[in-house]
Design a protein around this motif. Structure first.
Motif, short mmCIF file in Angstrom:
data_model
loop_
_atom_site.label_atom_id
_atom_site.label_comp_id
_atom_site.label_asym_id
_atom_site.label_seq_id
_atom_site.Cartn_x
_atom_site.Cartn_y
_atom_site.Cartn_z
N ARG A 31 -5.83 0.55 11.76
CA ARG A 31 -4.41 0.28 11.48
C ARG A 31 -3.57 1.56 11.57
NH1 ARG A 31 -1.88 -1.39 5.89
NH2 ARG A 31 0.12 -2.23 6.59
N GLN A 32 -4.03 2.62 10.95
CA GLN A 32 -3.30 3.90 11.01
C GLN A 32 -3.32 4.45 12.43
OE1 GLN A 32 -4.91 7.05 8.59
NE2 GLN A 32 -3.08 8.32 8.83
N GLY A 33 -4.45 4.31 13.11
CA GLY A 33 -4.55 4.82 14.47
C GLY A 33 -3.62 4.11 15.43
N ARG A 125 2.73 7.23 6.17
CA ARG A 125 3.94 6.96 5.40
C ARG A 125 4.54 5.60 5.74
NH1 ARG A 125 4.29 12.34 6.62
NH2 ARG A 125 5.73 12.03 8.34
N VAL A 126 4.56 5.25 7.03
CA VAL A 126 5.09 3.95 7.46
C VAL A 126 4.25 2.81 6.87
CG1 VAL A 126 5.33 2.44 9.48
CG2 VAL A 126 6.19 4.77 9.58
N LEU A 127 2.94 2.94 6.94
CA LEU A 127 2.06 1.90 6.43
C LEU A 127 2.16 1.78 4.91
CD1 LEU A 127 -1.04 2.47 8.71
CD2 LEU A 127 0.66 0.65 8.87
N GLU A 128 2.27 2.90 4.22
CA GLU A 128 2.43 2.87 2.76
C GLU A 128 3.74 2.16 2.39
OE1 GLU A 128 2.48 5.80 -1.15
OE2 GLU A 128 2.28 6.67 0.85
N ALA A 129 4.82 2.48 3.11
CA ALA A 129 6.10 1.83 2.83
C ALA A 129 6.01 0.33 3.10
CB ALA A 129 7.20 2.47 3.69
N ALA A 130 5.36 -0.04 4.20
CA ALA A 130 5.21 -1.47 4.52
C ALA A 130 4.39 -2.18 3.46
CB ALA A 130 4.56 -1.62 5.90
N ASP A 131 3.32 -1.56 3.00
CA ASP A 131 2.46 -2.17 1.98
C ASP A 131 3.19 -2.31 0.65
OD1 ASP A 131 0.43 -2.34 3.83
OD2 ASP A 131 -0.70 -0.62 3.05
N ASN A 132 4.09 -1.37 0.34
CA ASN A 132 4.84 -1.42 -0.92
C ASN A 132 5.96 -2.45 -0.90
OD1 ASN A 132 3.26 0.50 -2.18
ND2 ASN A 132 4.55 2.20 -1.51
N CYS A 133 6.31 -2.93 0.28
CA CYS A 133 7.35 -3.94 0.41
C CYS A 133 6.82 -5.36 0.23
CB CYS A 133 8.05 -3.85 1.78
SG CYS A 133 9.08 -2.39 1.92
#
Length: 134
Positions: A31-33, A125-133
């Motif tokens: 996912r991160q890759g 950072r993008v994935l963390e923000a998406a997961d927190n939404c």
């Protein structure tokens, strides 16, 4: 985002590989890759070297210049040196059960590790923000 540091590439021998390119391999969760590949391609398509997808391990591997492993310290990723063995950069993936996401010949010889480091940080950072939404 936490990831195991045991994402070692599976190689069959420690002998030099015929037709191999001197490179190291940065391994990250798929996912991160994938997010990092998108970031790299949007920024500068020529900044991305070959990328290997290992579906069995759920990882992407970025080929980077040899010697990168010595100073690699990006959390959630592993950089494995090839100790002079190199990796084949022919159309056949070097790891059983994997396939090229960006095959050799359609990409630079290797991804610039400085550029990759930034892209992986941005992807996290993008994935963390998406997961927190959610």
């Amino acid at each position: 985002m936490e990831t195991s540091q045991s994402n070692e590439p599976r190689t069959s021998s420690s002998a030099p590989v015929a037709g191999a390119t001197a490179c190291d391999l940065v391994t990250v969760p798929t996912r991160q890759g994938l997010e990092a590949v998108d970031i790299l391609r949007r920024a500068a398509a020529d900044a991305v070297g070959p990328v290997l997808h290992d579906d069995g391990c759920g990882t992407l591997g970025f080929l980077v210049p040899a010697g990168t492993a010595a100073g690699w310290d990006v959390p959630g990723s592993t950089c494995t040196g090839t100790d002079g063995r190199g990796l084949r950069t022919d159309p056949e993936p070097p790891v059983a059960g994997s396939d090229w996401l960006l095959p050799p010949g359609e990409a630079d010889l290797a991804t610039d590790p400085v550029v990759l480091r930034r892209a992986l940080g941005e992807a996290a950072r993008v994935l963390e923000a998406a997961d927190n939404c959610r």
